[in-house]
Design a protein around this motif. Structure first.
Motif, PDB file in Angstrom:
ATOM      1  N   THR A   1       0.839  -1.242  -0.083  1.00 28.43           N
ATOM      2  CA  THR A   1      -0.094  -0.104   0.018  1.00 28.43           C
ATOM      3  C   THR A   1       0.795   1.286   0.069  1.00 28.43           C
ATOM      4  N   GLN A   2       0.147   2.615  -0.190  1.00 23.16           N
ATOM      5  CA  GLN A   2       0.924   3.671  -0.288  1.00 23.16           C
ATOM      6  C   GLN A   2      -0.014   4.495   0.670  1.00 23.16           C
ATOM      7  N   ASP A   3       0.454   5.023   1.528  1.00 27.14           N
ATOM      8  CA  ASP A   3      -0.385   5.748   2.633  1.00 27.14           C
ATOM      9  C   ASP A   3      -0.188   7.487   2.296  1.00 27.14           C
ATOM     10  N   VAL A   4      -1.451   7.884   1.791  1.00 34.03           N
ATOM     11  CA  VAL A   4      -1.491   9.138   1.342  1.00 34.03           C
ATOM     12  C   VAL A   4      -3.016   9.734   1.865  1.00 34.03           C
ATOM     13  N   GLU A   5      -2.747  10.968   2.804  1.00 31.05           N
ATOM     14  CA  GLU A   5      -3.596  11.598   3.462  1.00 31.05           C
ATOM     15  C   GLU A   5      -4.504  10.748   4.254  1.00 31.05           C
ATOM     16  N   GLY A   6      -3.854   9.754   4.884  1.00 29.54           N
ATOM     17  CA  GLY A   6      -4.681   8.939   5.772  1.00 29.54           C
ATOM     18  C   GLY A   6      -5.481   7.615   5.316  1.00 29.54           C
ATOM     19  N   ARG A   7      -5.248   7.723   3.765  1.00 29.71           N
ATOM     20  CA  ARG A   7      -5.991   6.500   3.123  1.00 29.71           C
ATOM     21  C   ARG A   7      -4.741   5.443   2.633  1.00 29.71           C
ATOM     22  N   MET A   8      -5.243   4.358   2.610  1.00 34.55           N
ATOM     23  CA  MET A   8      -4.159   3.283   2.172  1.00 34.55           C
ATOM     24  C   MET A   8      -4.696   2.767   0.675  1.00 34.55           C
ATOM     25  N   TYR A   9      -3.718   3.254  -0.384  1.00 35.34           N
ATOM     26  CA  TYR A   9      -4.116   3.101  -1.613  1.00 35.34           C
ATOM     27  C   TYR A   9      -3.160   1.684  -2.005  1.00 35.34           C
ATOM     28  N   PRO A  10      -3.708   0.849  -2.835  1.00 31.71           N
ATOM     29  CA  PRO A  10      -2.830  -0.498  -3.252  1.00 31.71           C
ATOM     30  C   PRO A  10      -1.709  -0.030  -4.105  1.00 31.71           C
ATOM     31  N   PHE A  11      -0.637  -0.425  -3.688  1.00 29.11           N
ATOM     32  CA  PHE A  11       0.685  -0.167  -4.301  1.00 29.11           C
ATOM     33  C   PHE A  11       1.687  -1.031  -4.151  1.00 29.11           C
ATOM     34  N   ASP A  12       2.218  -1.624  -4.947  1.00 27.98           N
ATOM     35  CA  ASP A  12       3.205  -2.709  -4.984  1.00 27.98           C
ATOM     36  C   ASP A  12       4.588  -2.427  -5.690  1.00 27.98           C
ATOM     37  N   ASP A  13       5.746  -2.236  -5.462  1.00 32.20           N
ATOM     38  CA  ASP A  13       6.869  -1.835  -6.291  1.00 32.20           C
ATOM     39  C   ASP A  13       7.088  -3.170  -7.176  1.00 32.20           C
ATOM     40  N   ALA A  14       7.084  -4.228  -6.566  1.00 34.44           N
ATOM     41  CA  ALA A  14       7.349  -5.570  -7.401  1.00 34.44           C
ATOM     42  C   ALA A  14       6.363  -5.742  -8.512  1.00 34.44           C
ATOM     43  N   ASP A  15       5.136  -5.542  -8.158  1.00 34.13           N
ATOM     44  CA  ASP A  15       4.005  -5.584  -9.394  1.00 34.13           C
ATOM     45  C   ASP A  15       4.118  -4.407 -10.411  1.00 34.13           C
ATOM     46  N   CYS A  16       4.435  -3.458 -10.048  1.00 37.47           N
ATOM     47  CA  CYS A  16       4.920  -2.262 -10.894  1.00 37.47           C
ATOM     48  C   CYS A  16       6.110  -2.771 -12.049  1.00 37.47           C
ATOM     49  N   VAL A  17       6.983  -3.325 -11.325  1.00 35.86           N
ATOM     50  CA  VAL A  17       8.093  -3.832 -12.107  1.00 35.86           C
ATOM     51  C   VAL A  17       7.589  -4.888 -12.949  1.00 35.86           C
ATOM     52  N   ARG A  18       6.996  -5.664 -12.534  1.00 32.78           N
ATOM     53  CA  ARG A  18       6.487  -6.967 -13.380  1.00 32.78           C
ATOM     54  C   ARG A  18       5.672  -6.268 -14.655  1.00 32.78           C
ATOM     55  N   LYS A  19       4.616  -5.619 -14.381  1.00 39.80           N
ATOM     56  CA  LYS A  19       4.018  -4.943 -15.347  1.00 39.80           C
ATOM     57  C   LYS A  19       4.713  -3.994 -16.245  1.00 39.80           C
ATOM     58  N   ARG A  20       5.807  -3.449 -16.031  1.00 39.05           N
ATOM     59  CA  ARG A  20       6.589  -2.707 -16.926  1.00 39.05           C
ATOM     60  C   ARG A  20       7.311  -3.765 -17.482  1.00 39.05           C
ATOM     61  N   PHE A  21       7.804  -4.755 -17.099  1.00 36.22           N
ATOM     62  CA  PHE A  21       8.687  -5.860 -17.838  1.00 36.22           C
ATOM     63  C   PHE A  21       7.613  -6.434 -18.761  1.00 36.22           C
ATOM     64  N   ALA A  22       6.482  -6.699 -18.521  1.00 31.16           N
ATOM     65  CA  ALA A  22       5.489  -7.501 -19.593  1.00 31.16           C
ATOM     66  C   ALA A  22       5.388  -6.328 -20.659  1.00 31.16           C
ATOM     67  N   LYS A  23       5.387  -5.205 -20.614  1.00 33.91           N
ATOM     68  CA  LYS A  23       5.369  -4.024 -21.605  1.00 33.91           C
ATOM     69  C   LYS A  23       6.503  -4.195 -22.363  1.00 33.91           C
ATOM     70  N   GLU A  24       7.708  -4.244 -21.842  1.00 36.43           N
ATOM     71  CA  GLU A  24       8.920  -4.027 -22.372  1.00 36.43           C
ATOM     72  C   GLU A  24       9.060  -5.474 -23.246  1.00 36.43           C
ATOM     73  N   GLU A  25       8.654  -6.553 -22.727  1.00 37.15           N
ATOM     74  CA  GLU A  25       8.823  -7.781 -23.571  1.00 37.15           C
ATOM     75  C   GLU A  25       8.079  -7.712 -24.713  1.00 37.15           C
ATOM     76  N   LEU A  26       6.897  -7.037 -24.836  1.00 34.23           N
ATOM     77  CA  LEU A  26       6.126  -6.836 -26.016  1.00 34.23           C
ATOM     78  C   LEU A  26       6.791  -5.932 -26.891  1.00 34.23           C
ATOM     79  N   PHE A  27       7.453  -5.062 -26.411  1.00 36.35           N
ATOM     80  CA  PHE A  27       8.322  -4.135 -27.213  1.00 36.35           C
ATOM     81  C   PHE A  27       9.295  -4.612 -27.911  1.00 36.35           C
TER      82      PHE A  27
END
Length: 489
Positions: free
Chosen positions: A461-487
């Protein structure tokens, strides 16, 4: 079985209710019928708001005298036993909390081997390595750590590193009932200072390191360090402490404690590290002449593993058994975690102090063949003095640092980033959105480059203004890797 009148009577609180208590907790969400809800003052609340909730569930309440709560919209004062409401009052709940736990739960640590791990960084890694080794030796081991508890079948989320005292007591009670023999737990400075471990006693304590952190709470490094050192008071009579001799400030502990001190380090320690070789695949090193090969990265993981080895050897596990157990050490998610894409290499780590960032970057630089990038931020509403220091460490070893968000909480992200931009170096850029910072850096990095993402580790999660938003560094990396694989296809 404990009757309510007997328990409260031992605390000098008049009670004629002979019901058998089914449990005790200071969390109204966890109590049930015939439980005792201990109304305590929390960091962000006075506890009174939860009295009605506990009563509706059929629980009995213990609170301070003159503690007010709302009943049918009206404030009610607990000046004595409320017969109908089942509310009992005492002078000071906090003062009797430890006695209450010990009377109800008994000596929870007596028949357990309890291992405490404390330090600024490395606690989770050391706790996980110890747990892995003990389980390899068929020791039924229960781990309590940063944001999770692990019974070897399920991992359950918890909000902090060390639970509050009543949650901790209930966890140990359940562990005993399920046949666990060993408890491995991380112990934070907040837990020590707030007396959350008041009833605990440890067979062994491991200190990883003590550097700058939590000065928003402790104000000075001296108070922070000696709060950590107070953990020694909870050691069992024949217990021992393991420290890293290469960190001189830890050696101050030898003058404060008459417990057995076991040292690890590269020079004249009880467990001496020699012939260390680090690579992208892990590390090779010897301890007292025995060769170890581990799949974990960096010098800090050599220290972490050595402390775990020292502790387990002191618990009568042989070097031969330790060598075999360390060959398949699992990486700890978000701790020196290497992620490989088709064209990119990312090193993910929880480093969120100046010292941790510096050591992380030293290792990354040692294995980097091209440019070294780091994505890093600083937490809001925390020690402001470390922000420039973290930025300095990030810039010093990198070709480019990307300053971004990392749990700004209620503080302005602009203020946090401005503090980081006070670094004496110029090789940085600011990308406020953490996802875009990751996306941007992966886009500009080349095949031989390494991208370090520091600060959040395996947080979800990412804590912003008292709210916990879903956020995962590893998941972001995996998504970008998938985009780059296609590229790249």
């Amino acid at each position: 079985m404990t009757r309510l009148n007997e328990l409260l009577g031992m605390l000098h609180i008049a009670c004629d209710d002979t019901r058998i208590l089914q449990g005790v907790s200071d969390d109204s969400r966890k109590v049930k019928k015939d439980w005792l809800f201990v109304c305590r003052k929390g960091i962000t609340h006075d506890g009174a708001a939860y009295i009605d909730d506990a009563l509706r569930k059929g629980a009995v309440v213990l609170c301070d005298k003159k503690r007010k709560w709302r009943k049918n919209g009206q404030k009610v004062e607990a000046t004595s036993h409320q017969e109908k409401e089942q509310v009992y009052a005492c002078e000071d709940v906090e003062a009797i909390a430890q006695a209450l736990i010990e009377l109800y739960f008994g000596d929870l640590c007596k028949h357990l081997c309890v291992i405490g791990v404390s330090g600024t960084s490395g606690k989770t890694s050391v706790a996980c390595i110890i747990t892995h080794i003990l389980r390899k030796q068929q020791k039924k081991t229960f781990r309590i750590g940063t944001h999770e508890i692990d019974d070897n079948q399920h991992i359950q989320a918890i909000p902090n590193t060390t639970p509050d005292s009543f949650t901790l007591a209930n966890l140990l009670k359940e562990a005993i009932q399920q046949g666990f023999t060993h408890i491995v737990m991380e112990v934070s400075s907040h837990a020590i200072d707030q007396n959350r471990i008041c009833f605990m006693s440890y067979d062994a304590i491991v200190y990883t390191n003590i550097t700058q952190d939590h000065l928003d709470y402790h104000f000075t490094r001296t108070h922070y360090m000696y709060t950590k050192f107070k953990l020694r008071r909870y050691l069992k009579k024949d217990g021992f402490i393991i420290i890293n001799k290469d960190f001189p400030y830890l050696m101050k502990l030898q003058h404060l404690s008459d417990a057995k001190l076991i040292t690890i380090g590269f020079d004249a320690a009880h467990f001496t590290i020699e012939d260390m070789h680090l690579s992208e695949q892990g590390a090779i090193f010897t301890i007292n002449g025995y060769s170890f090969v581990i799949p974990l990265l960096g010098k800090m993981n050599v220290y972490n593993t050595t402390e775990a080895i020292a502790l387990c050897h002191m618990l009568n596990i042989t070097y031969e058994q330790l060598i075999a157990s360390c060959q398949d050490l699992p990486y700890v998610s978000g701790r020196m975690e290497l992620m490989k894409g088709k064209k990119h290499t990312v090193l993910l780590d929880y480093a969120h102090t100046p010292d941790a960032v510096e050591k992380l970057m030293e290792f990354a630089r040692s294995i980097c063949q091209g440019k070294l990038y780091i994505i890093v931020g600083c937490g809001g509403e925390r020690d402001r003095s470390k922000r420039k220091l973290m930025a300095d460490a990030a810039c010093k070893y990198s070709d480019m640092a990307i300053f971004t968000s990392d749990n700004p909480r209620h503080e302005s992200l602009s203020t946090i980033l401005l503090d980081m931009c006070k670094t004496t170096y110029q090789n940085y850029e600011v990308v406020e959105n953490r996802y875009f910072a990751i996306k941007y850096t992966i886009k500009i990095a080349k095949e031989s480059d390494i991208i370090v993402i520091a600060g959040k580790g395996n947080e979800k999660t990412q804590d912003v203004e008292g709210r916990m938003y879903p956020f995962d560094d590893a998941d972001c990396v995996r998504k970008r890797f998938a985009k780059e694989e296609l590229f790249w296809k």
